[in-house]
Design a protein around this motif. Structure first.
Motif, PDB file in Angstrom:
ATOM      1  N   UNK A 431       0.831  -1.203   0.000  1.00  0.00           N
ATOM      2  CA  UNK A 431       0.000   0.000   0.000  1.00  0.00           C
ATOM      3  C   UNK A 431       0.867   1.255   0.000  1.00  0.00           C
ATOM      4  N   UNK A 432       1.908   1.217   0.806  1.00  0.00           N
ATOM      5  CA  UNK A 432       2.815   2.358   0.901  1.00  0.00           C
ATOM      6  C   UNK A 432       3.503   2.615  -0.443  1.00  0.00           C
ATOM      7  N   UNK A 433       4.019   1.587  -1.067  1.00  0.00           N
ATOM      8  CA  UNK A 433       4.770   1.753  -2.306  1.00  0.00           C
ATOM      9  C   UNK A 433       3.885   2.159  -3.470  1.00  0.00           C
ATOM     10  N   UNK A 434       2.665   1.602  -3.517  1.00  0.00           N
ATOM     11  CA  UNK A 434       1.790   1.866  -4.655  1.00  0.00           C
ATOM     12  C   UNK A 434       1.108   3.226  -4.568  1.00  0.00           C
ATOM     13  N   UNK A 435       0.852   3.712  -3.351  1.00  0.00           N
ATOM     14  CA  UNK A 435       0.122   4.974  -3.194  1.00  0.00           C
ATOM     15  C   UNK A 435       0.843   6.114  -3.894  1.00  0.00           C
ATOM     16  N   UNK A 436       2.147   6.209  -3.691  1.00  0.00           N
ATOM     17  CA  UNK A 436       2.895   7.304  -4.283  1.00  0.00           C
ATOM     18  C   UNK A 436       2.972   7.229  -5.792  1.00  0.00           C
ATOM     19  N   UNK A 437       3.358   6.071  -6.323  1.00  0.00           N
ATOM     20  CA  UNK A 437       3.538   5.948  -7.775  1.00  0.00           C
ATOM     21  C   UNK A 437       2.215   6.107  -8.514  1.00  0.00           C
ATOM     22  N   UNK A 438       1.126   5.585  -7.952  1.00  0.00           N
ATOM     23  CA  UNK A 438      -0.168   5.711  -8.624  1.00  0.00           C
ATOM     24  C   UNK A 438      -0.602   7.177  -8.689  1.00  0.00           C
ATOM     25  N   UNK A 439      -0.462   7.900  -7.581  1.00  0.00           N
ATOM     26  CA  UNK A 439      -0.905   9.296  -7.580  1.00  0.00           C
ATOM     27  C   UNK A 439      -0.063  10.143  -8.530  1.00  0.00           C
ATOM     28  N   UNK A 440       1.237   9.927  -8.561  1.00  0.00           N
ATOM     29  CA  UNK A 440       2.110  10.710  -9.442  1.00  0.00           C
ATOM     30  C   UNK A 440       1.799  10.437 -10.905  1.00  0.00           C
ATOM     31  N   UNK A 441       1.792   9.165 -11.281  1.00  0.00           N
ATOM     32  CA  UNK A 441       1.627   8.803 -12.691  1.00  0.00           C
ATOM     33  C   UNK A 441       0.206   9.056 -13.176  1.00  0.00           C
ATOM     34  N   UNK A 442      -0.785   8.815 -12.315  1.00  0.00           N
ATOM     35  CA  UNK A 442      -2.175   9.024 -12.718  1.00  0.00           C
ATOM     36  C   UNK A 442      -2.448  10.489 -13.021  1.00  0.00           C
ATOM     37  N   UNK A 443      -2.042  11.378 -12.123  1.00  0.00           N
ATOM     38  CA  UNK A 443      -2.318  12.793 -12.341  1.00  0.00           C
ATOM     39  C   UNK A 443      -1.442  13.381 -13.445  1.00  0.00           C
ATOM     40  N   UNK A 444      -0.223  12.862 -13.612  1.00  0.00           N
ATOM     41  CA  UNK A 444       0.602  13.308 -14.734  1.00  0.00           C
ATOM     42  C   UNK A 444      -0.057  12.947 -16.051  1.00  0.00           C
ATOM     43  N   UNK A 445      -0.547  11.717 -16.156  1.00  0.00           N
ATOM     44  CA  UNK A 445      -1.235  11.278 -17.375  1.00  0.00           C
ATOM     45  C   UNK A 445      -2.484  12.110 -17.624  1.00  0.00           C
ATOM     46  N   UNK A 446      -3.235  12.387 -16.542  1.00  0.00           N
ATOM     47  CA  UNK A 446      -4.446  13.189 -16.685  1.00  0.00           C
ATOM     48  C   UNK A 446      -4.113  14.600 -17.173  1.00  0.00           C
ATOM     49  N   UNK A 447      -3.024  15.161 -16.673  1.00  0.00           N
ATOM     50  CA  UNK A 447      -2.641  16.521 -17.058  1.00  0.00           C
ATOM     51  C   UNK A 447      -2.250  16.610 -18.530  1.00  0.00           C
ATOM     52  N   UNK A 448      -1.505  15.616 -19.028  1.00  0.00           N
ATOM     53  CA  UNK A 448      -1.052  15.688 -20.425  1.00  0.00           C
ATOM     54  C   UNK A 448      -2.144  15.275 -21.403  1.00  0.00           C
TER      55      UNK A 448
END
Length: 573
Positions: A431-448
């Motif tokens: 949970x700890x490892x996935x929370x950070x990477x999912x939030x970063x990559x998901x919102x980056x993808x949404x922004x572009x």
């Protein structure tokens, strides 16, 4: 790089290393309830606060109760700061003639979440947006409270790993108060006086009107800068009083002030490794963790320094960018002359590792590889020094992954400090490892992919624009706050999505860490055997370093390939 640059880097790391043991020992005494020199002054005040607030210091909390208190405290701080920001035009020291950036509801929400999570992401210019009252009563107070709350969670995490067959981790309110009174407050008072000596203002004067050498009229903000400046660094917050942050001469007037501010960022998180080693009864293990941090820190320093000193090969060959007695050479774009490449790189690496987004140069103007170094530091997840209290559980989480992999290779249940990493513990780690990477990559993808996200790219597009967006969400998730300033982030889309990323980076990581600590606290340790990987060995240090780099590469290499790596290859043609 020049010998003088290497000497400056070495002197900084040597100073931090020399301070690790005494500062780490002091914090261990504070949180273990042992006597300190400040007890006669602070213990009566501590008892008075308990009496006024109704806190029972002897009552301990389970990990669920501790996490609930931590989240509740953060939410109350957010609402308190939001109210100040929205009502600042009714409060003292508000100069409407100079407050040219409107404090919209979404900007106020983003700023409140930012400072309550120690991110201090600033989508505004401080001198044109916030009053002295907002800066002092709102931001400075929240820097103390949020920094102390993070330190309290780090202490609770250590208690959980140190205890056996226990259902509690301590008391959040006790750890919070001791963090403020015994650690942050005395250091801030001393540090603020040093900064005032170096020329940092500490006043409530009105904005000053000045005429420059070329006849242009300037409006220069004054204010209680020193009070905010020291705690933003000690509390690993990073939000600057001025828009230019640490590049502003009022925040960072001299090389000595810059050096002191970098020490303020690094020393407490670095010393916490020694605190950890003392509290779990394994000092050498604490030094091994510190050694891994120093290695990764040095690797980033040398890489970023090399990239910036070599500069941009696309510049005309007739332009001499070599270092010499008459010029710094290399890539000086966006850097203050008084700091040069060496002081700028040291600050960039220190702040990006220390979860403190206070910069003294514009990272948006760095070379692709030079700018990639602070980005990778944040993507590593605060494992190099890190935030106040949060850095220790960040590197331990990666250490547990390393031990899990090692256990699989030898066919035995992985263990840490004599306690097994079972299914429940593994879920908390994931949970700890996935929370950070999912939030970063998901919102980056949404922004572009959206018009609202791409609207923030007002200066750069292409690979550099992608890096600006990735950097923003990596910074928000790492509760760091620094940015590639070419991204115009003061709009509803970025204010909302960045705020959500900040909350994931704060609460979405702290809760699994506390949960894991609670599970470890409940276990009965077993003696080490011949198959146990010793955590005080260099083989463990190598395994930990490799795991940190591999896990980050597996998560973020495609994004880095689309951003700074592709930009670097394009620059080289």
């Amino acid at each position: 790089m020049s010998p003088s640059a290497l000497l400056q880097y070495a002197a900084f790391l040597l100073t931090v290393t020399l301070l690790v043991k005494p500062v780490g020992r002091y914090m261990a005494r504070v949180f273990c309830g042992e006597k300190t020199l400040l007890d006669p002054l602070l213990c009566p005040l501590e008892r008075l606060i308990y009496r006024l607030t109704g806190v029972k210091p002897q009552a301990e909390m389970s990990w669920q109760e501790y996490a609930s208190a931590f989240v509740l405290f953060g939410m109350i701080g957010t609402l308190f700061l939001y109210a100040i920001l929205r009502l600042q035009h009714f409060l003292p020291w508000f100069y409407p003639a100079y407050m040219t950036t409107p404090m919209t509801p979404d900007l106020a929400m983003n700023t409140a979440v930012s400072f309550a999570t120690t991110t201090t992401w600033q989508a505004y210019g401080g001198e044109t947006t916030l009053s002295y009252f907002s800066q002092m009563v709102g931001l400075t107070v929240q820097n103390f409270l949020a920094g102390a709350a993070g330190l309290a969670v780090g202490v609770a995490f250590i208690f959980g790993l140190a205890r056996d067959r226990s259902q509690t981790l301590g008391n959040f309110w006790v750890d919070l108060l001791r963090s403020i009174l015994w650690v942050l407050l005395p250091l801030s008072l001393l540090g603020a006086l040093v900064l005032v000596w170096q020329g940092v203002p500490m006043n409530f004067h009105a904005y000053t009107q000045a005429i420059g050498l070329e006849g242009a009229r300037q409006t220069i903000a004054q204010g209680p800068v020193a009070a905010l400046e020291i705690i933003k660094n000690l509390g690993t917050n990073g939000g600057g009083f001025f828009n230019a942050n640490g590049a502003h001469p009022y925040e960072n007037p001299t090389p000595l002030a810059n050096y002191i501010e970098m020490l303020a960022i690094a020393v407490l998180p670095a010393a916490f490794t020694h605190t950890y080693g003392l509290m779990i009864g394994r000092r050498r293990h604490g030094w091994i963790l510190y050694g891994v941090m120093v290695f990764l820190f040095t690797l980033g320093l040398l890489t970023c320094g090399w990239a910036e000193q070599h500069g941009n090969p696309l510049l005309p060959h007739a332009l001499d960018t070599r270092a010499g007695t008459a010029q710094a050479g290399g890539n000086m774009e966006g850097k203050e002359v008084r700091f040069g490449i060496t002081g700028s790189v040291l600050t960039a690496v220190t702040t990006s590792n220390g979860a403190t987004g206070s910069y003294n140069s514009m990272h948006d103007s760095y070379t692709p590889i030079g700018g990639m170094v602070p980005l990778i530091n944040m993507l590593l997840g605060e494992i190099v020094f890190g935030g106040l209290g949060t850095g220790i559980y960040s590197i331990i989480m990666v250490a547990l992954v390393a031990l899990f992999v090692a256990g699989l290779m030898i066919g035995r249940t992985p263990a840490y400090l004599g306690k097994r990493i079972r299914a429940a513990e593994s879920k908390m780690i994931m949970l700890y490892l996935l929370a950070g990477s999912i939030s970063i990559l998901l919102f980056t993808a949404l922004a572009v992919m959206t018009r609202a996200g791409l609207a923030g790219l007002t200066t750069n597009t292409g690979t550099h624009g992608f890096t600006e967006i990735l950097f923003a969400y990596a910074s928000a998730n790492a509760n760091n706050g620094q940015s590639f300033a070419g991204l115009s982030a003061n709009n509803t889309f970025y204010n909302l999505t960045a705020a959500m990323t900040m909350m994931v980076g704060r609460f979405g990581l702290a809760i699994p860490a506390l949960g894991l600590s609670g599970l470890f606290a409940a276990q009965q340790p077993t003696p080490d055997s011949a198959g146990t990987l010793p955590t005080n060995s260099w083989s463990f240090a190598i395994l930990l370093t490799a795991t940190a780099l591999i896990v980050s590469a597996l998560s973020y290499f495609p994004a880095l390939a689309l951003g700074p790596l592709l930009e670097h290859l394009t620059m080289l043609r």
